[in-house]
Design an enzyme around this catalytic site. Structure first.
Site, PDB file in Angstrom:
ATOM      1  N   SER A 102       0.847  -1.194   0.000  1.00 51.07           N
ATOM      2  CA  SER A 102       0.000   0.000   0.000  1.00 51.07           C
ATOM      3  C   SER A 102       0.879   1.240   0.000  1.00 51.07           C
ATOM      4  CB  SER A 102      -0.913   0.023   1.222  1.00 51.07           C
ATOM      5  OG  SER A 102      -1.550   1.277   1.327  1.00 51.07           O
ATOM      6  N   HIS A 138      -1.118  -1.264  -4.323  1.00 47.85           N
ATOM      7  CA  HIS A 138      -2.398  -0.909  -3.711  1.00 47.85           C
ATOM      8  C   HIS A 138      -2.431   0.593  -3.460  1.00 47.85           C
ATOM      9  CE1 HIS A 138      -6.097  -1.982  -1.563  1.00 47.85           C
ATOM     10  NE2 HIS A 138      -5.774  -1.020  -0.708  1.00 47.85           N
ATOM     11  N   ASP A 180      -4.680   3.625  -1.920  1.00 39.51           N
ATOM     12  CA  ASP A 180      -5.799   3.979  -1.043  1.00 39.51           C
ATOM     13  C   ASP A 180      -6.225   5.415  -1.308  1.00 39.51           C
ATOM     14  OD1 ASP A 180      -6.218   1.610   0.589  1.00 39.51           O
ATOM     15  OD2 ASP A 180      -4.232   2.002   1.414  1.00 39.51           O
ATOM     16  N   MET A 206      -8.788   8.389  -0.344  1.00 44.94           N
ATOM     17  CA  MET A 206      -9.654   8.812   0.770  1.00 44.94           C
ATOM     18  C   MET A 206     -10.076  10.258   0.556  1.00 44.94           C
ATOM     19  SD  MET A 206      -7.456   7.242   3.941  1.00 44.94           S
ATOM     20  CE  MET A 206      -6.592   5.671   3.781  1.00 44.94           C
ATOM     21  N   HIS A 253      -8.339   1.330  -4.281  1.00 47.55           N
ATOM     22  CA  HIS A 253      -9.383   1.176  -3.261  1.00 47.55           C
ATOM     23  C   HIS A 253      -9.998   2.546  -3.000  1.00 47.55           C
ATOM     24  CE1 HIS A 253     -10.245   0.143   1.259  1.00 47.55           C
ATOM     25  NE2 HIS A 253     -11.356   0.333   0.569  1.00 47.55           N
ATOM     26  N   MET A 295     -12.091   4.756  -1.014  1.00 50.19           N
ATOM     27  CA  MET A 295     -12.754   5.024   0.272  1.00 50.19           C
ATOM     28  C   MET A 295     -13.341   6.424   0.209  1.00 50.19           C
ATOM     29  SD  MET A 295     -10.003   3.280   2.873  1.00 50.19           S
ATOM     30  CE  MET A 295      -8.589   3.445   1.776  1.00 50.19           C
ATOM     31  N   MET A 330     -11.764  -5.399   5.161  1.00 52.02           N
ATOM     32  CA  MET A 330     -10.994  -4.424   5.940  1.00 52.02           C
ATOM     33  C   MET A 330     -10.788  -4.994   7.342  1.00 52.02           C
ATOM     34  SD  MET A 330     -10.147  -1.986   4.008  1.00 52.02           S
ATOM     35  CE  MET A 330      -9.392  -1.016   5.324  1.00 52.02           C
ATOM     36  N   GLY A 384      -8.922   4.619   7.084  1.00 51.75           N
ATOM     37  CA  GLY A 384      -8.638   6.029   7.256  1.00 51.75           C
ATOM     38  C   GLY A 384      -7.179   6.335   7.467  1.00 51.75           C
ATOM     39  N   PHE A 385      -6.474   5.444   8.156  1.00 54.21           N
ATOM     40  CA  PHE A 385      -5.073   5.699   8.464  1.00 54.21           C
ATOM     41  C   PHE A 385      -4.278   4.400   8.408  1.00 54.21           C
ATOM     42  CE2 PHE A 385      -7.512   8.975  10.611  1.00 54.21           C
ATOM     43  CZ  PHE A 385      -6.850  10.130  10.217  1.00 54.21           C
ATOM     44  N   GLY A 386      -3.015   4.504   7.995  1.00 54.20           N
ATOM     45  CA  GLY A 386      -2.129   3.353   8.009  1.00 54.20           C
ATOM     46  C   GLY A 386      -1.563   3.117   9.401  1.00 54.20           C
ATOM     47  N   GLY A 387      -0.909   1.973   9.571  1.00 53.81           N
ATOM     48  CA  GLY A 387      -0.217   1.681  10.816  1.00 53.81           C
ATOM     49  C   GLY A 387      -1.077   1.185  11.945  1.00 53.81           C
ATOM     50  N   ASP A 426      -6.947  -6.132   4.097  1.00 49.93           N
ATOM     51  CA  ASP A 426      -6.189  -4.891   4.245  1.00 49.93           C
ATOM     52  C   ASP A 426      -6.313  -4.379   5.672  1.00 49.93           C
ATOM     53  OD1 ASP A 426      -5.009  -2.410   4.073  1.00 49.93           O
ATOM     54  OD2 ASP A 426      -6.361  -1.628   2.534  1.00 49.93           O
ATOM     55  N   GLY A 427      -5.148  -4.233   6.339  1.00 47.88           N
ATOM     56  CA  GLY A 427      -5.124  -3.594   7.649  1.00 47.88           C
ATOM     57  C   GLY A 427      -4.376  -4.385   8.689  1.00 47.88           C
ATOM     58  N   SER A 432       2.720  -0.132   6.200  1.00 52.97           N
ATOM     59  CA  SER A 432       3.858   0.168   7.071  1.00 52.97           C
ATOM     60  C   SER A 432       4.775  -1.032   7.231  1.00 52.97           C
ATOM     61  CB  SER A 432       3.366   0.643   8.443  1.00 52.97           C
ATOM     62  OG  SER A 432       2.523  -0.321   9.051  1.00 52.97           O
TER      63      SER A 432
END
Length: 228
Positions: free
Chosen positions: A9, A34, A36, A38, A70, A72, A141, A146-149, A179-180, A202
């Protein structure tokens, strides 16, 4: 089960050297990119648009990689053509944002792009039941988007297994993407539950090791060698 695909990602990549980061991941053996997208409305973050897809497309083409976008975003149908023109191979939309989901999926396919569908962690799999026969990818998901990590939501593994059973029951060949919070330490269990595409941000673009070393860590856990 299909071959397992690793989808770095770029949300977690260094955007000052995005092309180099993507190329390093693909050269090490990843085969999806990938992206993302948003909008700050559906999810609490604003990221990137078609210009970034257009920028990574030539790198992906050199390695025969899939550009996996993706969306979002609210009302994704407004931007399908833009992302298709920019070079998306897959466009994935959320069931929560598409009141006319069949129409949206049909529009994606008519653009010559593979349609995917996804849902947030708290959204039940039943919302996918009618659309499963018509899509090429289904995304689980395993964090709130909304946020990585973020950390992997442990209940996601059982949800992946239930979705795998649903796909198998209708003879679907759709990819099952997750994903996640995916790391080398949980990748094998996620694949064992039925996933065929692993998104990692990450865990690939962060930390003290190189991007290539991080990709190889996933491959070792999944017993995939760089020769395959």
């Amino acid at each position: 089960m299909s071959q397992i695909h690793l989808a770095p990602s770029i949300l977690s990549a260094d955007f000052a050297r995005l092309g180099a980061h993507v190329e390093e991941a693909l050269a090490a053996g990843a085969d999806y990119v990938h992206v993302d997208v948003m909008d700050g409305h559906f999810v609490p973050n604003i990221t990137i648009g078609p210009l970034i897809v257009e920028a990574v497309r030539p790198v992906a083409e050199r390695y025969g990689a899939v550009v996996d976008v993706h969306l979002m975003i609210e009302r994704p149908e407004r931007y399908l053509a833009d992302f298709a023109r920019a070079g998306a191979d897959i466009l994935t939309v959320h069931v929560e944002t598409c009141p006319h989901l069949h129409r949206t999926v049909q529009a994606i396919r008519e653009l010559g792009v593979r349609p995917g569908v996804t849902l947030n962690p708290a959204t039940p799999l039943a919302t996918l039941e009618e659309i499963l026969p018509t899509v090429d990818l289904v995304l689980i998901m395993s964090v709130n988007p909304g946020f990585g990590g973020q950390s992997y939501i442990s209940d996601s593994t059982a949800k992946i297994a239930r979705l795998r059973a649903m796909l198998d029951a209708i003879g679907s060949t759709a990819e099952l993407e997750v994903d996640g919070g995916i790391k080398p330490g949980n990748a094998a269990a996620i694949v064992a539950a039925g996933a065929t595409v692993l998104v990692a941000g990450s865990a690939i673009f962060g930390g003290p090791n190189s991007v290539a070393d991080n990709v190889n860590a996933f491959k070792r856990e999944l017993r995939v060698t760089s020769d395959e």
